[in-house]
Design a protein around this motif. Structure first.
Motif, PDB file in Angstrom:
ATOM      1  N   GLY A  33       0.813  -1.214   0.000  1.00  0.00           N
ATOM      2  CA  GLY A  33       0.000   0.000   0.000  1.00  0.00           C
ATOM      3  C   GLY A  33       0.846   1.263   0.000  1.00  0.00           C
ATOM      4  N   VAL A  34       1.901   1.269   0.799  1.00  0.00           N
ATOM      5  CA  VAL A  34       2.802   2.425   0.834  1.00  0.00           C
ATOM      6  C   VAL A  34       3.471   2.604  -0.531  1.00  0.00           C
ATOM      7  CG1 VAL A  34       4.962   3.294   1.834  1.00  0.00           C
ATOM      8  CG2 VAL A  34       3.184   2.376   3.322  1.00  0.00           C
ATOM      9  N   LEU A  35       3.941   1.506  -1.119  1.00  0.00           N
ATOM     10  CA  LEU A  35       4.561   1.601  -2.446  1.00  0.00           C
ATOM     11  C   LEU A  35       3.545   2.057  -3.495  1.00  0.00           C
ATOM     12  CD1 LEU A  35       7.139  -1.262  -3.018  1.00  0.00           C
ATOM     13  CD2 LEU A  35       7.409   1.150  -3.471  1.00  0.00           C
ATOM     14  N   ALA A  38       3.297   5.787  -3.013  1.00  0.00           N
ATOM     15  CA  ALA A  38       4.540   6.442  -3.424  1.00  0.00           C
ATOM     16  C   ALA A  38       4.691   6.433  -4.945  1.00  0.00           C
ATOM     17  CB  ALA A  38       5.731   5.755  -2.769  1.00  0.00           C
ATOM     18  N   ALA A  39       4.439   5.288  -5.570  1.00  0.00           N
ATOM     19  CA  ALA A  39       4.586   5.186  -7.022  1.00  0.00           C
ATOM     20  C   ALA A  39       3.529   6.019  -7.742  1.00  0.00           C
ATOM     21  CB  ALA A  39       4.498   3.725  -7.461  1.00  0.00           C
ATOM     22  N   THR A  40       2.326   6.059  -7.198  1.00  0.00           N
ATOM     23  CA  THR A  40       1.267   6.870  -7.803  1.00  0.00           C
ATOM     24  C   THR A  40       1.627   8.344  -7.726  1.00  0.00           C
ATOM     25  OG1 THR A  40      -0.407   5.219  -7.244  1.00  0.00           O
ATOM     26  CG2 THR A  40      -1.193   7.455  -7.715  1.00  0.00           C
ATOM     27  N   GLY A  41       2.048   8.788  -6.554  1.00  0.00           N
ATOM     28  CA  GLY A  41       2.439  10.190  -6.394  1.00  0.00           C
ATOM     29  C   GLY A  41       3.612  10.561  -7.282  1.00  0.00           C
ATOM     30  N   ARG A  42       4.618   9.699  -7.303  1.00  0.00           N
ATOM     31  CA  ARG A  42       5.802   9.964  -8.122  1.00  0.00           C
ATOM     32  C   ARG A  42       5.431  10.052  -9.598  1.00  0.00           C
ATOM     33  NH1 ARG A  42      11.567   7.047  -7.752  1.00  0.00           N
ATOM     34  NH2 ARG A  42      12.540   8.082  -9.516  1.00  0.00           N
ATOM     35  N   SER A  43       4.678   9.082 -10.084  1.00  0.00           N
ATOM     36  CA  SER A  43       4.341   9.073 -11.512  1.00  0.00           C
ATOM     37  C   SER A  43       3.452  10.253 -11.887  1.00  0.00           C
ATOM     38  CB  SER A  43       3.688   7.754 -11.912  1.00  0.00           C
ATOM     39  OG  SER A  43       2.436   7.600 -11.286  1.00  0.00           O
ATOM     40  N   PHE A  44       2.543  10.615 -11.005  1.00  0.00           N
ATOM     41  CA  PHE A  44       1.667  11.756 -11.287  1.00  0.00           C
ATOM     42  C   PHE A  44       2.492  13.032 -11.442  1.00  0.00           C
ATOM     43  CE2 PHE A  44      -0.870  15.399  -9.915  1.00  0.00           C
ATOM     44  CZ  PHE A  44      -1.906  15.332 -10.829  1.00  0.00           C
ATOM     45  N   ALA A  64       4.053   0.829 -12.773  1.00  0.00           N
ATOM     46  CA  ALA A  64       4.386   0.271 -11.457  1.00  0.00           C
ATOM     47  C   ALA A  64       3.325   0.650 -10.432  1.00  0.00           C
ATOM     48  CB  ALA A  64       5.762   0.761 -11.007  1.00  0.00           C
ATOM     49  N   ALA A  65       2.851   1.874 -10.485  1.00  0.00           N
ATOM     50  CA  ALA A  65       1.812   2.317  -9.549  1.00  0.00           C
ATOM     51  C   ALA A  65       0.549   1.471  -9.703  1.00  0.00           C
ATOM     52  CB  ALA A  65       1.491   3.791  -9.784  1.00  0.00           C
ATOM     53  N   VAL A  66       0.139   1.227 -10.937  1.00  0.00           N
ATOM     54  CA  VAL A  66      -1.054   0.407 -11.186  1.00  0.00           C
ATOM     55  C   VAL A  66      -0.842  -1.011 -10.663  1.00  0.00           C
ATOM     56  CG1 VAL A  66      -2.494  -0.614 -12.993  1.00  0.00           C
ATOM     57  CG2 VAL A  66      -1.849   1.793 -13.127  1.00  0.00           C
ATOM     58  N   VAL A  67       0.325  -1.566 -10.924  1.00  0.00           N
ATOM     59  CA  VAL A  67       0.634  -2.919 -10.450  1.00  0.00           C
ATOM     60  C   VAL A  67       0.578  -2.982  -8.929  1.00  0.00           C
ATOM     61  CG1 VAL A  67       2.479  -4.653 -10.291  1.00  0.00           C
ATOM     62  CG2 VAL A  67       1.963  -3.584 -12.477  1.00  0.00           C
ATOM     63  N   TYR A  68       1.150  -2.000  -8.252  1.00  0.00           N
ATOM     64  CA  TYR A  68       1.124  -1.998  -6.789  1.00  0.00           C
ATOM     65  C   TYR A  68      -0.286  -1.832  -6.236  1.00  0.00           C
ATOM     66  CZ  TYR A  68       6.197  -1.815  -6.787  1.00  0.00           C
ATOM     67  OH  TYR A  68       7.520  -2.116  -6.971  1.00  0.00           O
ATOM     68  N   ILE A  69      -1.096  -1.027  -6.883  1.00  0.00           N
ATOM     69  CA  ILE A  69      -2.483  -0.849  -6.424  1.00  0.00           C
ATOM     70  C   ILE A  69      -3.251  -2.164  -6.569  1.00  0.00           C
ATOM     71  CG2 ILE A  69      -4.684   0.270  -6.986  1.00  0.00           C
ATOM     72  CD1 ILE A  69      -2.962   2.782  -7.757  1.00  0.00           C
TER      73      ILE A  69
END
Length: 147
Positions: A33-35, A38-44, A64-69
């Protein structure tokens, strides 16, 4: 005439419905969840500000954000289908980290700017490299409850 224990069916159905996210699995879900955040915020931020500078790297961060979600949801949700979704997303994650990590070393021109999986997740203390291995071990360990 044999009497049935009324608690027996309840115990077996509770055991089947018991979520994977307990004990160390809960820690795993938390880290995913943390990743994901983090990945969503970074990519945005990367896509909004400087997508033209490194479209491959920033698109990979979004992937990566989608995969982690999806992996986070799949690890939380009970049932056989979500168990399989967890396997697919975590396997894809490991493949992505290994592929992007290797490409970022062998073809650094593709990664003028870092993505979540660049250099095997070095920007995230190599958590993206270790996490899918731990996730697969956890899924393997909890396989009986999903059968």
């Amino acid at each position: 005439m044999a009497t049935q224990n009324p608690a027996a069916p309840v115990e077996s159905s509770q055991k089947q419905r018991r979520p994977r996210a307990r004990g160390i699995g809960l820690v795993l879900v938390f880290v995913y969840g943390v990743l994901a955040l983090a990945a969503t915020g970074r990519s945005f931020v990367q896509i909004a500000r400087e997508f033209d500078d490194a479209p491959v790297a920033y698109s990979l961060s979004a992937l990566a954000a989608v995969v982690y979600i999806v992996a986070t949801i799949a690890l939380i949700a009970p049932g056989r289908i979500w168990y399989r979704v967890a396997w697919v997303t975590i396997s894809f994650e490991l493949l992505g980290v290994l592929t992007v990590g290797t490409l970022s070393l062998t073809h650094p021109e593709l990664f003028a700017h870092a993505s979540v999986w660049s250099w095997y997740g070095m920007g995230y203390l190599f958590v993206p490299l270790v996490l899918p291995v731990l996730g697969m071990l956890w899924l393997y360990r909890t396989r009986r409850s999903q059968a």
